[in-house]
Design a protein around this motif. Structure first.
Motif, PDB file in Angstrom:
ATOM      1  N   MET A   1       0.850  -1.179   0.000  1.00  0.00           N
ATOM      2  CA  MET A   1       0.000   0.000   0.000  1.00  0.00           C
ATOM      3  C   MET A   1       0.895   1.242   0.000  1.00  0.00           C
ATOM      4  SD  MET A   1      -2.792   1.327   2.797  1.00  0.00           S
ATOM      5  CE  MET A   1      -3.978   0.068   2.539  1.00  0.00           C
ATOM      6  N   HIS A   2       1.197   1.752  -1.178  1.00  0.00           N
ATOM      7  CA  HIS A   2       2.051   2.930  -1.280  1.00  0.00           C
ATOM      8  C   HIS A   2       1.316   4.215  -0.906  1.00  0.00           C
ATOM      9  CE1 HIS A   2       0.086   2.854  -5.207  1.00  0.00           C
ATOM     10  NE2 HIS A   2       0.337   4.133  -5.283  1.00  0.00           N
ATOM     11  N   GLU A   3       0.013   4.138  -0.726  1.00  0.00           N
ATOM     12  CA  GLU A   3      -0.749   5.321  -0.337  1.00  0.00           C
ATOM     13  C   GLU A   3      -0.298   5.872   1.020  1.00  0.00           C
ATOM     14  OE1 GLU A   3      -2.132   2.770  -1.925  1.00  0.00           O
ATOM     15  OE2 GLU A   3      -3.281   3.628  -3.575  1.00  0.00           O
ATOM     16  N   MET A   4       0.194   5.001   1.910  1.00  0.00           N
ATOM     17  CA  MET A   4       0.661   5.489   3.214  1.00  0.00           C
ATOM     18  C   MET A   4       1.890   6.373   3.048  1.00  0.00           C
ATOM     19  SD  MET A   4       0.303   6.012   6.356  1.00  0.00           S
ATOM     20  CE  MET A   4      -0.791   4.898   7.202  1.00  0.00           C
ATOM     21  N   SER A   5       2.835   5.962   2.218  1.00  0.00           N
ATOM     22  CA  SER A   5       4.020   6.808   2.025  1.00  0.00           C
ATOM     23  C   SER A   5       3.637   8.115   1.338  1.00  0.00           C
ATOM     24  CB  SER A   5       5.106   6.071   1.242  1.00  0.00           C
ATOM     25  OG  SER A   5       4.664   5.737  -0.047  1.00  0.00           O
ATOM     26  N   ILE A   6       2.667   8.067   0.449  1.00  0.00           N
ATOM     27  CA  ILE A   6       2.180   9.290  -0.201  1.00  0.00           C
ATOM     28  C   ILE A   6       1.504  10.190   0.833  1.00  0.00           C
ATOM     29  CG2 ILE A   6       0.533  10.198  -1.886  1.00  0.00           C
ATOM     30  CD1 ILE A   6       1.115   7.603  -3.530  1.00  0.00           C
ATOM     31  N   ALA A   7       0.679   9.608   1.684  1.00  0.00           N
ATOM     32  CA  ALA A   7      -0.006  10.383   2.728  1.00  0.00           C
ATOM     33  C   ALA A   7       1.000  11.040   3.671  1.00  0.00           C
ATOM     34  CB  ALA A   7      -0.962   9.486   3.508  1.00  0.00           C
ATOM     35  N   LEU A   8       2.027  10.308   4.050  1.00  0.00           N
ATOM     36  CA  LEU A   8       3.060  10.871   4.929  1.00  0.00           C
ATOM     37  C   LEU A   8       3.776  12.041   4.254  1.00  0.00           C
ATOM     38  CD1 LEU A   8       4.480   7.537   6.366  1.00  0.00           C
ATOM     39  CD2 LEU A   8       3.316   9.328   7.688  1.00  0.00           C
ATOM     40  N   SER A   9       4.036  11.905   2.962  1.00  0.00           N
ATOM     41  CA  SER A   9       4.689  12.989   2.217  1.00  0.00           C
ATOM     42  C   SER A   9       3.791  14.220   2.127  1.00  0.00           C
ATOM     43  CB  SER A   9       5.067  12.521   0.814  1.00  0.00           C
ATOM     44  OG  SER A   9       6.047  11.514   0.878  1.00  0.00           O
ATOM     45  N   ILE A  10       2.502  14.000   1.918  1.00  0.00           N
ATOM     46  CA  ILE A  10       1.557  15.123   1.872  1.00  0.00           C
ATOM     47  C   ILE A  10       1.543  15.840   3.216  1.00  0.00           C
ATOM     48  CG2 ILE A  10      -0.887  15.754   1.718  1.00  0.00           C
ATOM     49  CD1 ILE A  10      -1.174  13.412  -0.317  1.00  0.00           C
ATOM     50  N   VAL A  11       1.441  15.075   4.293  1.00  0.00           N
ATOM     51  CA  VAL A  11       1.420  15.673   5.634  1.00  0.00           C
ATOM     52  C   VAL A  11       2.695  16.474   5.876  1.00  0.00           C
ATOM     53  CG1 VAL A  11       1.441  15.180   8.112  1.00  0.00           C
ATOM     54  CG2 VAL A  11      -0.183  13.999   6.616  1.00  0.00           C
ATOM     55  N   ASP A  12       3.841  15.902   5.562  1.00  0.00           N
ATOM     56  CA  ASP A  12       5.108  16.619   5.749  1.00  0.00           C
ATOM     57  C   ASP A  12       5.119  17.941   4.979  1.00  0.00           C
ATOM     58  OD1 ASP A  12       6.070  14.581   7.362  1.00  0.00           O
ATOM     59  OD2 ASP A  12       7.335  13.693   5.796  1.00  0.00           O
ATOM     60  N   ALA A  13       4.675  17.900   3.727  1.00  0.00           N
ATOM     61  CA  ALA A  13       4.709  19.098   2.879  1.00  0.00           C
ATOM     62  C   ALA A  13       3.758  20.180   3.373  1.00  0.00           C
ATOM     63  CB  ALA A  13       4.378  18.724   1.436  1.00  0.00           C
ATOM     64  N   VAL A  14       2.525  19.803   3.692  1.00  0.00           N
ATOM     65  CA  VAL A  14       1.549  20.826   4.086  1.00  0.00           C
ATOM     66  C   VAL A  14       1.833  21.376   5.478  1.00  0.00           C
ATOM     67  CG1 VAL A  14      -0.240  19.997   2.509  1.00  0.00           C
ATOM     68  CG2 VAL A  14      -0.226  19.175   4.876  1.00  0.00           C
ATOM     69  N   VAL A  15       2.303  20.536   6.381  1.00  0.00           N
ATOM     70  CA  VAL A  15       2.633  21.014   7.727  1.00  0.00           C
ATOM     71  C   VAL A  15       3.821  21.976   7.662  1.00  0.00           C
ATOM     72  CG1 VAL A  15       3.552  20.307   9.984  1.00  0.00           C
ATOM     73  CG2 VAL A  15       1.588  19.104   8.994  1.00  0.00           C
TER      74      VAL A  15
END
Length: 117
Positions: A1-15
């Motif tokens: 499930m690569h969506e988790m790594s994508i979600a983590l990257s989104i969170v890092d970028a927006v935060v």
């Protein structure tokens, strides 16, 4: 499930961007994810809720726009909808098809709240 790594990257970028702008909370994030991008929006939303816990994005609403795939024939130039990478031109039957839309993955915008809002 690569969506988790994508979600983590989104969170890092927006935060990181929210902190840079002096934000204390992110209330919404708008994403553009093409239907040929290989990302399952519902899985991404699920993973995002876990990845965003205890961050400025913990309560953010994730809005996802999903543009359709579009191919362009390298022989006759016709543009047409595609649902997968291997497509045949409906006009001339050529297999020289270039994907011109549907692979997008962008953070389009986010709503940041500042102290006192």
């Amino acid at each position: 499930m690569h969506e988790m790594s994508i979600a983590l990257s989104i969170v890092d970028a927006v935060v990181a961007k929210a902190r840079q702008e002096g934000g204390v909370r992110i209330s919404a994030i708008d994403l553009l994810i093409g239907k040929l991008a290989g990302i399952e929006p519902e899985s991404l939303k699920f993973c995002f809720s876990a990845a965003a816990r205890e961050t400025l994005a913990a309560e953010a609403l994730l809005n996802i726009e999903e543009p359709e795939g579009v191919g362009e024939c390298g022989e006759c130039g016709m543009s047409f909808p595609v649902n997968f990478y291997y497509a045949e031109c409906p006009r001339c039957r050529s297999l020289r098809v270039k994907i011109v839309s549907g692979e997008e993955f962008l953070i389009q915008s986010m709503t940041i709240e500042e102290e006192g809002e």
